[in-house]
Motif scaffolding. Structure first.
Motif, short mmCIF file in Angstrom:
data_model
loop_
_atom_site.label_atom_id
_atom_site.label_comp_id
_atom_site.label_asym_id
_atom_site.label_seq_id
_atom_site.Cartn_x
_atom_site.Cartn_y
_atom_site.Cartn_z
N MET A 1 0.85 -1.17 0.00
CA MET A 1 0.00 0.00 0.00
C MET A 1 0.90 1.24 0.00
O MET A 1 1.88 1.29 0.71
N LYS A 2 0.50 2.24 -0.76
CA LYS A 2 1.28 3.47 -0.85
C LYS A 2 1.23 4.25 0.47
O LYS A 2 0.20 4.27 1.13
N GLN A 3 2.33 4.90 0.77
CA GLN A 3 2.41 5.71 2.00
C GLN A 3 1.33 6.80 2.01
O GLN A 3 0.69 7.04 3.03
N LYS A 4 1.09 7.44 0.87
CA LYS A 4 0.09 8.51 0.77
C LYS A 4 -1.30 7.97 1.14
O LYS A 4 -2.07 8.62 1.83
N THR A 5 -1.61 6.75 0.70
CA THR A 5 -2.90 6.13 1.00
C THR A 5 -3.03 5.87 2.49
O THR A 5 -4.10 6.09 3.08
N ALA A 35 9.50 12.94 2.43
CA ALA A 35 8.52 12.12 1.71
C ALA A 35 7.13 12.28 2.34
O ALA A 35 6.12 12.34 1.62
N ASP A 39 3.83 13.84 0.55
CA ASP A 39 2.55 13.13 0.51
C ASP A 39 1.41 14.00 1.05
O ASP A 39 0.31 14.01 0.51
N THR A 42 0.60 16.57 -1.57
CA THR A 42 -0.13 15.93 -2.67
C THR A 42 -1.59 15.72 -2.29
O THR A 42 -2.49 15.97 -3.08
#
Length: 182
Positions: A1-5, A35, A39, A42
């Motif tokens: 799973m992406k860190q942003k998610t 990072a 995120d 973003t």
């Protein structure tokens, strides 16, 4: 799973409380790094889209999701019968004294207001707007009251420095009984 998610999900889970940058980094088991900042930026841009009904905001160093202002009239239709939480004049006066003079004891607040405020302090604490953070190092060790992050959030302030200046009157005491400096 992406860190942003993961960050998005964590902020959503935190609800009205929101999360500090440090809490997000701790949950990710990351040291504070660029990072995570990227995120968050973003996500802010993603939710800034006009097709989104919510936005990611930062108040009082806490990240949280809030409803966009354009949604307000629609939400008002849903909640129009709910009684909004409001503060009495006495509560606002007590809260203002704490905000401007913190840390401050109950006795000092009562000297300024001229009335007993023990019950009001308990109500404001119950609402999460103030807290007894420490004790004064004097006889009786009275509690010292300060405002909370919830106070900052409720009044949409990042810091107490954003509070409006108190009105000044020549040769008179200010609102809190302090002699004016000339």
């Amino acid at each position: 799973m992406k860190q942003k998610t993961i960050i998005e999900g964590l902020i959503f889970l935190a609800g009205e409380e929101g999360l500090t940058f440090e809490q997000i980094c701790s949950a990710l088991d990351h040291p504070v790094n660029d990072a995570v900042v990227e995120d968050l930026e973003t996500l802010k841009k993603q939710y800034d889209d006009p097709d989104s009904g919510i936005e990611l905001t930062e108040f009082s160093n806490r990240y949280k999701f809030i409803t966009k202002e354009a949604i307000y009239p629609y939400g008002q239709r849903i909640f129009e019968h709910a009684k909004p939480a409001s503060l009495s004049q006495a509560a606002l006066e007590t809260l203002a004294i704490v905000a401007y003079k913190q840390p401050i004891t109950r006795v000092e607040i009562e000297e300024i207001r001229g009335v007993n405020c023990e019950v009001m302090l308990k109500k404001l604490q119950a609402q999460g707007l103030i807290e007894a953070k420490d004790r004064l190092d004097t006889v009786g060790k009275p509690l010292l009251y300060t405002v909370t992050d919830e106070f900052l959030d409720a009044f949409e302030l990042n810091t107490l420095a954003e509070l409006p200046e108190l009105p000044q009157h020549d040769g008179e005491e200010d609102l809190f009984g302090n002699e004016e400096e000339e």
